[in-house]
Enzyme design. Structure first.
Site, PDB file in Angstrom:
ATOM      1  N   ASN A  54     -55.485  37.421   3.345  1.00 37.59           N
ATOM      2  CA  ASN A  54     -56.738  36.659   3.237  1.00 37.59           C
ATOM      3  C   ASN A  54     -57.931  37.576   3.305  1.00 37.59           C
ATOM      4  OD1 ASN A  54     -58.730  36.135   5.687  1.00 37.59           O
ATOM      5  ND2 ASN A  54     -56.708  36.517   6.576  1.00 37.59           N
ATOM      6  N   ASN A  97     -64.642  39.500  18.355  1.00 42.90           N
ATOM      7  CA  ASN A  97     -63.867  39.944  17.193  1.00 42.90           C
ATOM      8  C   ASN A  97     -64.355  41.350  16.832  1.00 42.90           C
ATOM      9  OD1 ASN A  97     -62.774  40.450  14.698  1.00 42.90           O
ATOM     10  ND2 ASN A  97     -63.292  38.462  13.803  1.00 42.90           N
ATOM     11  N   CYS A 105     -62.263  42.421  12.359  1.00 44.15           N
ATOM     12  CA  CYS A 105     -62.138  41.760  11.055  1.00 44.15           C
ATOM     13  C   CYS A 105     -62.104  42.798   9.939  1.00 44.15           C
ATOM     14  CB  CYS A 105     -63.302  40.801  10.814  1.00 44.15           C
ATOM     15  SG  CYS A 105     -63.165  39.962   9.220  1.00 44.15           S
ATOM     16  N   ASN A 127     -55.606  41.348  15.260  1.00 43.09           N
ATOM     17  CA  ASN A 127     -56.134  40.750  14.040  1.00 43.09           C
ATOM     18  C   ASN A 127     -55.194  41.125  12.890  1.00 43.09           C
ATOM     19  OD1 ASN A 127     -57.954  39.594  12.099  1.00 43.09           O
ATOM     20  ND2 ASN A 127     -59.610  39.974  13.560  1.00 43.09           N
ATOM     21  N   GLY A 139     -48.956  36.739   9.348  1.00 46.90           N
ATOM     22  CA  GLY A 139     -47.619  36.167   9.230  1.00 46.90           C
ATOM     23  C   GLY A 139     -46.553  37.169   9.648  1.00 46.90           C
ATOM     24  N   GLY A 166     -47.675  36.698  13.345  1.00 50.96           N
ATOM     25  CA  GLY A 166     -46.390  36.267  12.797  1.00 50.96           C
ATOM     26  C   GLY A 166     -45.543  35.425  13.716  1.00 50.96           C
ATOM     27  N   GLY A 213     -51.156  31.488  14.285  1.00 54.99           N
ATOM     28  CA  GLY A 213     -52.126  31.378  13.200  1.00 54.99           C
ATOM     29  C   GLY A 213     -51.506  30.884  11.918  1.00 54.99           C
ATOM     30  N   THR A 214     -51.017  31.805  11.109  1.00 52.07           N
ATOM     31  CA  THR A 214     -50.489  31.481   9.785  1.00 52.07           C
ATOM     32  C   THR A 214     -49.424  30.378   9.829  1.00 52.07           C
ATOM     33  OG1 THR A 214     -51.013  33.692   9.008  1.00 52.07           O
ATOM     34  CG2 THR A 214     -49.294  32.534   7.802  1.00 52.07           C
TER      35      THR A 214
HETATM   36  C1  LIG Z   1     -57.155  32.358   6.856  1.00 52.34           C
HETATM   37  C2  LIG Z   1     -57.344  33.216   8.069  1.00 52.34           C
HETATM   38  C3  LIG Z   1     -58.600  33.304   8.662  1.00 52.34           C
HETATM   39  C4  LIG Z   1     -58.799  34.102   9.779  1.00 52.34           C
HETATM   40  N1  LIG Z   1     -60.025  34.148  10.368  1.00 52.34           N
HETATM   41  C5  LIG Z   1     -60.206  34.889  11.501  1.00 52.34           C
HETATM   42  C6  LIG Z   1     -61.463  34.897  12.173  1.00 52.34           C
HETATM   43  O1  LIG Z   1     -62.423  34.251  11.777  1.00 52.34           O
HETATM   44  N2  LIG Z   1     -61.567  35.663  13.295  1.00 52.34           N
HETATM   45  C7  LIG Z   1     -60.522  36.401  13.811  1.00 52.34           C
HETATM   46  O2  LIG Z   1     -60.672  37.064  14.841  1.00 52.34           O
HETATM   47  N3  LIG Z   1     -59.303  36.385  13.184  1.00 52.34           N
HETATM   48  C8  LIG Z   1     -59.138  35.648  12.067  1.00 52.34           C
HETATM   49  N4  LIG Z   1     -57.913  35.622  11.457  1.00 52.34           N
HETATM   50  C9  LIG Z   1     -56.804  36.389  12.045  1.00 52.34           C
HETATM   51  C10 LIG Z   1     -55.957  35.513  12.979  1.00 52.34           C
HETATM   52  O3  LIG Z   1     -56.712  35.035  14.056  1.00 52.34           O
HETATM   53  C11 LIG Z   1     -54.738  36.306  13.515  1.00 52.34           C
HETATM   54  O4  LIG Z   1     -55.203  37.388  14.292  1.00 52.34           O
HETATM   55  C12 LIG Z   1     -53.860  36.852  12.380  1.00 52.34           C
HETATM   56  O5  LIG Z   1     -53.768  35.926  11.320  1.00 52.34           O
HETATM   57  C13 LIG Z   1     -52.457  37.173  12.883  1.00 52.34           C
HETATM   58  O6  LIG Z   1     -51.795  36.033  13.367  1.00 52.34           O
HETATM   59  P1  LIG Z   1     -50.763  35.162  12.450  1.00 52.34           P
HETATM   60  O7  LIG Z   1     -49.822  36.150  11.824  1.00 52.34           O
HETATM   61  O8  LIG Z   1     -50.109  34.213  13.417  1.00 52.34           O
HETATM   62  O9  LIG Z   1     -51.588  34.468  11.436  1.00 52.34           O
HETATM   63  C14 LIG Z   1     -57.697  34.829  10.333  1.00 52.34           C
HETATM   64  C15 LIG Z   1     -56.451  34.730   9.726  1.00 52.34           C
HETATM   65  C16 LIG Z   1     -56.248  33.956   8.606  1.00 52.34           C
HETATM   66  C17 LIG Z   1     -54.874  33.863   8.007  1.00 52.34           C
END
Ligand SMILES: Cc1cc2nc3c(=O)[nH]c(=O)nc-3n(C[C@H](O)[C@H](O)[C@H](O)COP(=O)(O)O)c2cc1C
Length: 283
Positions: free
Chosen positions: A66, A125, A128, A190, A215, A242, A263-264
């Site tokens: 993303n 954060n 990013c 992140n 993921g 993930g 998250g994902t």
């Molecule tokens: C669509 C999307 C938007 C995200 N927006 C933010 C955000 O605004 N701030 C942040 O700190 N992390 C953001 N993240 C990162 C997630 O908070 C997380 O750290 C990352 O996706 C890993 O976790 P996951 O594998 O369970 O998704 C975003 C992730 C995705 C997929």
């Protein structure tokens, strides 16, 4: 109850920032927090932002890529409208994620949130990958990490989390810098910077060319980050990356995390946080 950097939560499963819009979840599913023990908001910035050019999200093997680029209404509308509306429908503590492009930006965000009791905690954060300045650049530098954390600490008395990137060259030093600045917890991690190409045109699939990998593809990196941070500091850690099952969450807890964030996995299965939390209590 669990004490997560001073935040009292009922169980160790949160949502990851940017992956659960409480207002939409409430409207569509009648369930604003999806069973998470605390609600983490999308990162908010000082001024309103449009975000990055489309396409902003694409599936990859074992995850998502993303490049959303922190769109949002800016901190003043957030405090006046979004935060009160969220607090009205979410019955768990709210962790407000903040992002900026300089230390002054983070200080301003903390000044605005300090008088808002609905902001039970702040997550900085510093990670990013989808904005060109600030954020990740600050969280990759030991001195800047300590300075930005201290600037927010001086303005915000409630729990303070610092969210870092995976793959930092010297995560241990950055983690210690966050602690020295006054962080109560680390959120790890992140997304990792990544890219995907259109096989027909040879052009990047994302409008911003690169994005952040999330993921299952991220899990080994994030798990290693939790392990490295746990060896370096003794504050609470939220493991993120993930997590799809209770066993994934257990891996993070075994590596030294105090809690986890999902998250994902929420996108295909909004029941994931509740299922993972239940799975943690029934082995
Ligand atoms: C669509 C999307 C938007 C995200 N927006 C933010 C955000 O605004 N701030 C942040 O700190 N992390 C953001 N993240 C990162 C997630 O908070 C997380 O750290 C990352 O996706 C890993 O976790 P996951 O594998 O369970 O998704 C975003 C992730 C995705 C997929």
């Amino acid at each position: 109850m669990i004490a997560l950097g001073g935040l009292q939560i009922a169980h160790p499963v949160l949502n990851a920032s940017g992956t659960l819009d409480a207002l939409s979840a409430h409207a569509v599913l009648g369930d604003a927090s999806l069973g998470c023990a605390a609600h983490v908001t999308k990162t908010i910035t000082p001024l309103a932002r449009e975000g990055n050019p489309a396409p902003r999200i694409t599936e990859i093997s074992c995850g998502l890529l993303n490049s959303i680029g922190l769109p949002g209404p800016g901190i003043d509308r957030f405090c006046a409208e979004v935060l009160p509306a969220t607090a009205a429908i979410v019955d768990v503590p709210i962790v407000v994620s903040i992002g900026g492009f300089s230390i002054d930006d983070y200080a301003l965000l903390a000044d605005r949130l300090s008088p808002c009791p609905a902001a039970a905690a702040i997550e900085l954060n510093l990670s990013c990958p989808n904005v060109k300045t600030g954020c990740l650049a600050i969280g990759s530098d030991v001195g800047e990490t300590e300075a930005v954390t201290a600037a927010v600490r001086a303005r915000f008395a409630r729990p303070l989390f610092v969210k870092l990137a995976p793959g930092l060259a010297d995560l241990a030093s950055i983690a210690r810098a966050a602690v020295a600045g006054g962080a109560d917890a680390l959120t790890l991690t992140n997304t990792a910077r990544g890219m995907a190409m259109h096989r027909g045109t040879g052009e990047p699939l994302l409008g911003a060319r690169t994005g952040g990998v999330s993921g299952p593809a991220l899990r080994p990196q994030a798990l290693a980050a939790v392990d490295a941070a746990r060896a370096a500091v003794d504050i609470a850690i939220v493991g993120v990356g993930g997590i799809e099952t209770a066993d994934d969450a257990r891996d993070y807890l075994a590596a030294g995390a105090t809690a986890v964030a999902v998250g994902t996995a929420i996108f295909p299965d909004p029941g994931a946080p509740r299922r993972i939390a239940a799975g943690l209590v029934t082995p």
